[in-house]
Motif scaffolding. Sequence first.
Motif, PDB file in Angstrom:
ATOM      1  N   PHE A 306      74.147 130.794  78.486  1.00 15.75           N
ATOM      2  CA  PHE A 306      75.226 130.418  77.199  1.00 15.75           C
ATOM      3  C   PHE A 306      74.492 130.655  75.701  1.00 15.75           C
ATOM      4  N   HIS A 307      73.284 130.232  75.869  1.00 19.29           N
ATOM      5  CA  HIS A 307      72.804 130.005  74.704  1.00 19.29           C
ATOM      6  C   HIS A 307      71.829 131.186  74.482  1.00 19.29           C
ATOM      7  N   GLY A 308      71.560 132.255  75.197  1.00 20.42           N
ATOM      8  CA  GLY A 308      71.275 133.409  75.167  1.00 20.42           C
ATOM      9  C   GLY A 308      72.422 134.444  74.415  1.00 20.42           C
ATOM     10  N   ASN A 309      73.623 134.033  74.623  1.00 19.82           N
ATOM     11  CA  ASN A 309      74.779 134.636  73.962  1.00 19.82           C
ATOM     12  C   ASN A 309      75.132 133.932  72.635  1.00 19.82           C
ATOM     13  N   VAL A 310      74.780 132.402  72.651  1.00 17.17           N
ATOM     14  CA  VAL A 310      74.875 132.061  71.122  1.00 17.17           C
ATOM     15  C   VAL A 310      73.949 132.623  70.143  1.00 17.17           C
ATOM     16  N   ALA A 311      72.783 133.081  70.466  1.00 14.19           N
ATOM     17  CA  ALA A 311      72.032 133.579  69.769  1.00 14.19           C
ATOM     18  C   ALA A 311      72.497 135.041  69.215  1.00 14.19           C
ATOM     19  N   ALA A 312      73.288 135.578  70.081  1.00 19.18           N
ATOM     20  CA  ALA A 312      74.064 136.610  69.093  1.00 19.18           C
ATOM     21  C   ALA A 312      74.908 136.261  68.418  1.00 19.18           C
ATOM     22  N   LEU A 313      75.718 135.349  68.787  1.00  8.28           N
ATOM     23  CA  LEU A 313      76.876 134.766  67.665  1.00  8.28           C
ATOM     24  C   LEU A 313      76.366 134.332  66.624  1.00  8.28           C
ATOM     25  N   LEU A 314      75.243 133.617  66.458  1.00 10.38           N
ATOM     26  CA  LEU A 314      74.559 133.210  65.187  1.00 10.38           C
ATOM     27  C   LEU A 314      74.087 134.439  64.221  1.00 10.38           C
ATOM     28  N   ALA A 315      73.838 135.479  64.955  1.00  7.51           N
ATOM     29  CA  ALA A 315      73.671 136.941  64.290  1.00  7.51           C
ATOM     30  C   ALA A 315      74.665 137.612  63.840  1.00  7.51           C
ATOM     31  N   GLY A 316      75.927 137.146  64.383  1.00  3.71           N
ATOM     32  CA  GLY A 316      77.029 137.932  64.381  1.00  3.71           C
ATOM     33  C   GLY A 316      77.387 139.249  65.065  1.00  3.71           C
ATOM     34  N   THR A 317      76.580 138.934  66.202  1.00  5.59           N
ATOM     35  CA  THR A 317      76.613 140.212  67.036  1.00  5.59           C
ATOM     36  C   THR A 317      77.808 139.778  68.386  1.00  5.59           C
ATOM     37  N   PRO A 318      78.543 140.414  68.654  1.00  5.96           N
ATOM     38  CA  PRO A 318      79.578 140.068  69.676  1.00  5.96           C
ATOM     39  C   PRO A 318      78.915 139.983  71.151  1.00  5.96           C
ATOM     40  N   ALA A 319      79.270 139.237  71.869  1.00  4.25           N
ATOM     41  CA  ALA A 319      78.859 138.850  73.201  1.00  4.25           C
ATOM     42  C   ALA A 319      79.874 138.761  74.182  1.00  4.25           C
ATOM     43  N   LEU A 320      79.647 138.949  75.442  1.00  2.37           N
ATOM     44  CA  LEU A 320      80.510 138.882  76.652  1.00  2.37           C
ATOM     45  C   LEU A 320      79.781 137.911  77.398  1.00  2.37           C
ATOM     46  N   PHE A 321      80.411 136.514  77.720  1.00  3.37           N
ATOM     47  CA  PHE A 321      79.809 135.550  78.529  1.00  3.37           C
ATOM     48  C   PHE A 321      80.211 136.065  80.053  1.00  3.37           C
ATOM     49  N   LEU A 322      79.223 135.873  80.983  1.00  5.72           N
ATOM     50  CA  LEU A 322      79.334 135.688  82.459  1.00  5.72           C
ATOM     51  C   LEU A 322      79.305 134.355  82.873  1.00  5.72           C
ATOM     52  N   VAL A 323      80.455 134.029  83.304  1.00  3.46           N
ATOM     53  CA  VAL A 323      80.770 132.705  83.529  1.00  3.46           C
ATOM     54  C   VAL A 323      80.697 132.554  85.230  1.00  3.46           C
ATOM     55  N   HIS A 324      79.596 131.491  85.406  1.00  4.54           N
ATOM     56  CA  HIS A 324      79.131 131.428  86.729  1.00  4.54           C
ATOM     57  C   HIS A 324      79.130 129.898  87.129  1.00  4.54           C
ATOM     58  N   ASP A 325      79.295 129.005  86.224  1.00  2.32           N
ATOM     59  CA  ASP A 325      79.198 127.586  86.764  1.00  2.32           C
ATOM     60  C   ASP A 325      79.951 126.817  85.773  1.00  2.32           C
ATOM     61  N   MET A 326      80.071 125.612  85.935  1.00  2.32           N
ATOM     62  CA  MET A 326      81.239 124.692  85.164  1.00  2.32           C
ATOM     63  C   MET A 326      80.286 124.317  83.962  1.00  2.32           C
ATOM     64  N   ARG A 327      79.291 124.567  83.756  1.00  2.01           N
ATOM     65  CA  ARG A 327      78.535 124.273  82.509  1.00  2.01           C
ATOM     66  C   ARG A 327      79.034 125.230  81.340  1.00  2.01           C
ATOM     67  N   ARG A 329      81.373 127.300  81.946  1.00  3.67           N
ATOM     68  CA  ARG A 329      82.888 127.699  82.067  1.00  3.67           C
ATOM     69  C   ARG A 329      83.876 126.669  80.891  1.00  3.67           C
ATOM     70  N   GLU A 330      83.275 125.316  80.900  1.00  9.03           N
ATOM     71  CA  GLU A 330      83.997 124.595  80.130  1.00  9.03           C
ATOM     72  C   GLU A 330      83.606 124.887  78.713  1.00  9.03           C
ATOM     73  N   LEU A 331      82.570 125.524  78.310  1.00  6.72           N
ATOM     74  CA  LEU A 331      82.231 125.765  76.851  1.00  6.72           C
ATOM     75  C   LEU A 331      82.896 126.967  76.502  1.00  6.72           C
ATOM     76  N   CYS A 332      83.040 127.990  77.484  1.00  5.86           N
ATOM     77  CA  CYS A 332      83.975 129.134  77.048  1.00  5.86           C
ATOM     78  C   CYS A 332      85.283 128.764  76.922  1.00  5.86           C
ATOM     79  N   GLU A 333      85.711 128.203  77.761  1.00  2.52           N
ATOM     80  CA  GLU A 333      87.171 127.713  77.734  1.00  2.52           C
ATOM     81  C   GLU A 333      87.410 127.002  76.517  1.00  2.52           C
ATOM     82  N   LEU A 334      86.583 126.041  76.098  1.00  2.00           N
ATOM     83  CA  LEU A 334      86.786 125.425  74.800  1.00  2.00           C
ATOM     84  C   LEU A 334      86.692 126.218  73.540  1.00  2.00           C
ATOM     85  N   LEU A 335      85.627 126.996  73.406  1.00  3.47           N
ATOM     86  CA  LEU A 335      85.563 128.000  72.261  1.00  3.47           C
ATOM     87  C   LEU A 335      86.131 129.157  72.436  1.00  3.47           C
ATOM     88  N   ARG A 336      86.974 129.510  73.437  1.00  2.91           N
ATOM     89  CA  ARG A 336      87.655 130.785  73.620  1.00  2.91           C
ATOM     90  C   ARG A 336      86.856 131.985  73.307  1.00  2.91           C
TER      91      ARG A 336
END
Length: 398
Positions: A306-327, A329-336
Amino acid sequence: MTHPDMPALFRISAPGKRVCFWGAPAHVPPFRSLAEGLEATGANTGNLFIGHGLFHGTDCAHKAFHPGFGAIPAERLHEHFDMLFVPASNFVGNGVDLTAHAEYFARTKLPIFCFGLGSQLRPGEAPALKPGTEAFLRLMAERGGSIGVRGAFTAEVLWDMGIRNTSIVGCPSLLGLRTTTLERLAAATPSRGRMAVNFSNNVRRHALHPEAMRACENALLQRLLGENAYYVLQNEQPEMEFLAAMAEGRADRASAAARSIAELFDVSATREDFRSFVERRIRVFFSVEDWVGCMATMDVSIGSRFHGNVAALLAGTPALFLVHDMRTRELCELLRVPHVMLDRPLPAEEILERAAEVDYGPFLAQFRRLGIEWRLFLERNGLGLGFHQMEVPQQVAA
């Protein structure tokens, strides 16, 4: 990359308060080895985004991280600080032991503000928390107006424990977003020109579908060996050992670590493209600024961290999150944010195609709504939220 002097969208306001921070760190002091540096992050470099976001996103009279339980007696902490801020990670886990922390902070007089609490449990798994960990969670509930949790799953776990004063607010790492960052995300067109990738190959036991996750990650790495891709670590042991051995000039240790990496990803260690990849394409960062700066040079980020991809978002770089656990999943669903569930073996080409089609319109619209929830959350804790006008481009507005 967005300029660091540009104002952040959100600022937590605690006027006149002296704030003590304890939890995920914001910075790493000088270290002599990669292992020492990793330990300073709390054993995962992704933690830096949690601590950095909350620490640098707070305006107050004075702020500092706790100097250590032996430095200030608990009964005298209020002489130095007025509030305790907890940039939290996955505390709600059966293997976490916060006994010492519960005992220390219970003896203080400070109110507690917690932001980013998450759970490591699987759906249907009953909590079997250590007594000290449960005591610390209940202490935060008693001392705070509302505990900020990462998503609905963590809120449900706490609800079943009888802890009802929660707010679903995501992660404080997002406090680092700026208007120019969102504008770049809105206008970005992902490509395969320069890719960042991250994996969770050392925590597959937490996965909802471990075999599917393994197949997806392995296929993706094998597909990217010949691409202009960079593998960014967080705490993967063989990979960290490989970098340490290379830095020390220990060819024997480096070869052994490379073989371990190859075994994890089901690839032959003798392949020339694999050897070239591990020698030239693995990166690790112990500074949020350096990490975000690197992500600004990428065209897309893909991975299960998750935070590896947040690093990209903070830079304005698009990211695709690969969801494997509830940690995640719940963040990706909340943030859309754009994400793919690893519930079946996905061909690497399908993952790359999904990355090329990511749409950050839903995220941008959701982030506006999240700002309102943050304001309510902070008010429940006696704090304020200042924010700048957020202009969501019309072409991506929900």
